[in-house]
Design an enzyme around this catalytic site. Structure first.
Site, PDB file in Angstrom:
ATOM      1  N   ASP A  96       0.869  -1.179   0.000  1.00  0.00           N
ATOM      2  CA  ASP A  96       0.000   0.000   0.000  1.00  0.00           C
ATOM      3  C   ASP A  96       0.906   1.228   0.000  1.00  0.00           C
ATOM      4  O   ASP A  96       2.126   1.114   0.147  1.00  0.00           O
ATOM      5  CB  ASP A  96      -0.957  -0.025   1.194  1.00  0.00           C
ATOM      6  CG  ASP A  96      -0.227   0.093   2.521  1.00  0.00           C
ATOM      7  OD1 ASP A  96       1.007   0.302   2.522  1.00  0.00           O
ATOM      8  OD2 ASP A  96      -0.885  -0.022   3.561  1.00  0.00           O
ATOM      9  N   SER A  97       0.324   2.403  -0.155  1.00  0.00           N
ATOM     10  CA  SER A  97       1.147   3.607  -0.257  1.00  0.00           C
ATOM     11  C   SER A  97       1.386   4.249   1.101  1.00  0.00           C
ATOM     12  O   SER A  97       2.155   5.181   1.217  1.00  0.00           O
ATOM     13  CB  SER A  97       0.438   4.615  -1.153  1.00  0.00           C
ATOM     14  OG  SER A  97      -0.788   4.990  -0.528  1.00  0.00           O
ATOM     15  N   ASP A 148      -3.052   8.328  -1.670  1.00  0.00           N
ATOM     16  CA  ASP A 148      -4.381   8.939  -1.770  1.00  0.00           C
ATOM     17  C   ASP A 148      -4.712   9.642  -0.458  1.00  0.00           C
ATOM     18  O   ASP A 148      -3.958   9.551   0.500  1.00  0.00           O
ATOM     19  CB  ASP A 148      -5.440   7.873  -2.078  1.00  0.00           C
ATOM     20  CG  ASP A 148      -5.495   6.791  -1.003  1.00  0.00           C
ATOM     21  OD1 ASP A 148      -4.499   6.637  -0.275  1.00  0.00           O
ATOM     22  OD2 ASP A 148      -6.520   6.117  -0.894  1.00  0.00           O
ATOM     23  N   GLY A 217     -11.105   4.111   1.091  1.00  0.00           N
ATOM     24  CA  GLY A 217     -11.923   4.978   1.940  1.00  0.00           C
ATOM     25  C   GLY A 217     -13.220   4.352   2.407  1.00  0.00           C
ATOM     26  O   GLY A 217     -14.164   5.068   2.729  1.00  0.00           O
ATOM     27  N   ASP A 267      -8.055  -7.209   1.255  1.00  0.00           N
ATOM     28  CA  ASP A 267      -7.071  -7.383   2.324  1.00  0.00           C
ATOM     29  C   ASP A 267      -7.722  -6.929   3.615  1.00  0.00           C
ATOM     30  O   ASP A 267      -8.646  -6.110   3.589  1.00  0.00           O
ATOM     31  CB  ASP A 267      -5.821  -6.516   2.087  1.00  0.00           C
ATOM     32  CG  ASP A 267      -6.063  -5.067   2.484  1.00  0.00           C
ATOM     33  OD1 ASP A 267      -6.740  -4.355   1.709  1.00  0.00           O
ATOM     34  OD2 ASP A 267      -5.629  -4.654   3.568  1.00  0.00           O
ATOM     35  N   CYS A 305     -11.839 -28.483   9.505  1.00  0.00           N
ATOM     36  CA  CYS A 305     -10.847 -27.467   9.104  1.00  0.00           C
ATOM     37  C   CYS A 305      -9.476 -28.135   8.990  1.00  0.00           C
ATOM     38  O   CYS A 305      -9.053 -28.850   9.893  1.00  0.00           O
ATOM     39  CB  CYS A 305     -10.796 -26.335  10.136  1.00  0.00           C
ATOM     40  SG  CYS A 305      -9.438 -25.182   9.836  1.00  0.00           S
ATOM     41  N   CYS A 307      -6.514 -26.830   9.104  1.00  0.00           N
ATOM     42  CA  CYS A 307      -5.382 -26.038   9.621  1.00  0.00           C
ATOM     43  C   CYS A 307      -4.606 -26.812  10.682  1.00  0.00           C
ATOM     44  O   CYS A 307      -5.123 -27.748  11.286  1.00  0.00           O
ATOM     45  CB  CYS A 307      -5.871 -24.690  10.153  1.00  0.00           C
ATOM     46  SG  CYS A 307      -6.383 -24.706  11.881  1.00  0.00           S
ATOM     47  N   CYS A 310      -6.436 -27.085  14.153  1.00  0.00           N
ATOM     48  CA  CYS A 310      -7.561 -28.028  14.215  1.00  0.00           C
ATOM     49  C   CYS A 310      -7.096 -29.476  14.048  1.00  0.00           C
ATOM     50  O   CYS A 310      -7.730 -30.399  14.551  1.00  0.00           O
ATOM     51  CB  CYS A 310      -8.615 -27.673  13.177  1.00  0.00           C
ATOM     52  SG  CYS A 310      -9.428 -26.100  13.557  1.00  0.00           S
ATOM     53  N   HIS A 336      -5.550 -20.725  12.044  1.00  0.00           N
ATOM     54  CA  HIS A 336      -6.943 -21.153  11.843  1.00  0.00           C
ATOM     55  C   HIS A 336      -7.747 -20.085  11.090  1.00  0.00           C
ATOM     56  O   HIS A 336      -8.433 -20.388  10.105  1.00  0.00           O
ATOM     57  CB  HIS A 336      -7.636 -21.495  13.166  1.00  0.00           C
ATOM     58  CG  HIS A 336      -9.097 -21.702  12.951  1.00  0.00           C
ATOM     59  ND1 HIS A 336      -9.609 -22.885  12.446  1.00  0.00           N
ATOM     60  CD2 HIS A 336     -10.140 -20.842  13.042  1.00  0.00           C
ATOM     61  CE1 HIS A 336     -10.906 -22.734  12.253  1.00  0.00           C
ATOM     62  NE2 HIS A 336     -11.258 -21.521  12.611  1.00  0.00           N
TER      63      HIS A 336
HETATM   64 ZN   LIG Z   1      -8.679 -24.698  11.929  1.00  0.00          ZN
END
Ligand SMILES: [Zn+2]
Length: 378
Positions: A96-97, A148, A217, A267, A305, A307, A310, A336
């Site tokens: 980003d700027s 900006d 914005g 993001d 999940c 991850c 988990c 997670h």
């Molecule tokens: Zn997870």
């Protein structure tokens, strides 16, 4: 003879009801859209290793120019050859700027640029639109953003108009200052909640020839309805052939609603930030893992999940680690929550192709807007 790097291009693979499933091609390779980009504020994703973030499946991460220019300094990052070599991340990166950070810290704006104080030592700095380009070229991500002027909402129309005027002048100057062909540059649409100003801004920015377009914005104090109206108006005046990035929005419902309005990139710091505060994101809503109800719970944070948290650890351990302040708790919940965001985006991509995005949005809305999960219990 050197082979010319592939031009930055956006390819729409499928579209349904306003949403696009696409692919962005760059000199580095390509990445799929819609895409969620975890935020690596200071050169790392907080509480996680970049290798773990890549393992989840993320293809793009974001770095904050404001932080990197102050610590360690853009020249120091530049000495490593690129942000990739400095951070160890091998896939796409966007910087980003710094426009949003300097606004949050009460910057003063003039035609010349933004004047702000360092959060590290209080020293005063001024960044011009040209310097924001130069800094990001030195840092060397794949995509850079123009400087900006962002306005917290609600704001008076006068204030939004003044911010827009500077944003447009600066976008033109930033485009003229860009010198590295292998780096893409995105322009940013502003205009607060004023729909006519949003339309004017989108038309102006679209004329400047950027490789991609961002909507900035938003998620700065307005309601979700106001945010969605501003997105709709901005998208209406941006070309379909270029990728669209909604800055700073990553709440599951807001993100899906924006996807259904033609936004491709997102993001947000929230998934990793709330993880460090003990909150788990799931398809059943948000869970407060410090809750006593998890003390003796042998199950994973979320069934199904994939991850690392988990796969190996019971809810009871996560709760314990949070309550005794072990940093590992933040790491496990970060992995997670990022995995949840990646799965959510994957579902959105499939739903666009299948034409079922509306069903996914209503399922997520029911889970996330339902009251019980939202109350922090102890
Ligand atoms: Zn997870």
């Amino acid at each position: 003879m050197a082979v010319a790097a592939r031009k930055f291009e956006f390819e729409v693979l499928a579209a349904s009801a306003g949403a696009r499933r696409g692919r962005v091609h760059t000199g580095r390779g390509s990445y799929e859209t819609p895409v969620f980009m975890p935020v690596g504020t200071r050169g790392t994703i907080k509480a996680a290793l970049v290798g773990q973030v890549a393992e989840i499946g993320f293809e793009v991460i974001l770095g904050n120019t404001y932080h990197l220019m102050l610590r360690p300094g853009a020249d120091v990052v530049g000495a490593f050859g690129s942000l990739h070599r400095f951070t160890g991340w091998k896939r796409h990166m966007l910087t980003d700027s710094g426009g949003f950070q300097v606004m949050s810290l009460g910057a003063e704006y003039s035609e010349n640029g933004a004047r702000f104080r360092s959060i590290y030592d209080g020293s005063t700095h001024t960044v011009t639109p040209e310097e924001a380009v130069e800094l990001q070229e030195l840092i060397g991500a794949d995509i850079q953003m123009v400087l900006d002027v962002c306005t917290m909402l609600p704001a008076s129309r006068d204030k939004v108009e003044r911010a827009l005027e500077l944003t447009h002048q600066w976008a033109r100057r930033a485009r003229a200052a860009k010198s590295r062909d292998e780096q893409a540059q995105f322009g940013i649409v502003q205009g607060g909640g004023e729909l006519d100003l949003r339309a004017e801004s989108a038309k102006f920015i679209a004329e400047l020839g950027f490789e991609g377009h961002a909507i900035g914005g938003l998620a700065v104090g307005e309601t979700r309805e106001e945010m969605l109206a501003a997105i709709e108006t901005s998208v209406e005046h941006l070309p379909d052939a270029k990728v669209r990035y909604l800055m700073g929005v990553g709440d599951p419902i807001g993100m899906l609603e924006a996807i259904s309005r033609g936004v491709d990139m997102f993001d947000c710091v929230a998934p990793s930030r709330i993880a460090r505060h003990g909150q788990a994101m799931t398809f059943e809503g948000k869970l407060h893992m410090k809750n006593l109800r998890y003390q003796r719970d042998p199950g994973p944070i979320e069934e199904g999940c994939p991850c690392p948290a988990c796969a190996e650890y019971p809810r009871g351990l996560i709760r314990h680690l949070l309550n005794v302040g072990e940093p590992t708790a933040g790491t496990l919940l970060t992995l997670h929550n990022l995995t949840f965001m990646h799965r959510l985006i994957a579902k959105a991509r499939d739903a666009i192709v299948a034409g079922t995005l509306g069903d996914l949005i209503s399922d997520v809305r029911i889970a996330w807007d339902s009251a019980p999960n939202q109350v922090p219990e102890q």
